[in-house]
Scaffold this active site. Structure first.
Site, PDB file in Angstrom:
ATOM      1  CD  GLU A  14      10.831  21.505  43.049  1.00 38.02           C
ATOM      2  OE1 GLU A  14      11.531  21.334  44.034  1.00 38.02           O
ATOM      3  OE2 GLU A  14       9.926  22.428  42.714  1.00 38.02           O
ATOM      4  CG  ASP A  31      10.918  19.624  49.886  1.00 37.45           C
ATOM      5  OD1 ASP A  31       9.813  19.603  50.274  1.00 37.45           O
ATOM      6  OD2 ASP A  31      11.352  20.671  49.829  1.00 37.45           O
TER       7      ASP A  31
END
Length: 103
Positions: A14, A31
């Protein structure tokens, strides 16, 4: 703190372990942090309409103190992460903790 190979795999794919990483999505959400936790559902960034399910400011997720990020990440179903579905699921994750000298 107990190390979890699933979370280590997630954070590698990620954010490449970057606690300060942010990523703006096409839908206007962002994010945040080491887990790339999304502002539309999990945290409040003051810009995106958010469910803020974790009840925290997204800015907290971009610090080197990852306790808040871990607490929030534990609330998110594992299949919500693209990295889990594409990189971690079904893989031998033992290498993520190899050499950590855990007891």
């Amino acid at each position: 703190m107990k190390m979890n190979p699933i979370r280590v795999c997630l954070t590698q794919w990620e954010s490449q372990f970057d606690t300060q990483k942010t990523h703006k999505n096409k839908n206007g959400s962002t994010d945040y942090g080491i887990f790339q936790i999304n502002s539309r559902w999990w945290c409040d960034d003051g810009e995106t309409e958010s469910a803020n399910t974790c009840g925290i400011s997204c800015n907290v997720l971009t610090t080197d103190n990852v306790q808040a990020a871990i607490a929030c990440a534990k609330r998110i179903p594992i299949n919500q992460w693209v990295a889990w579905r594409t990189r971690c699921r079904g893989q031998d994750l033992s290498s993520y903790l190899a050499g950590c000298n855990l007891r």
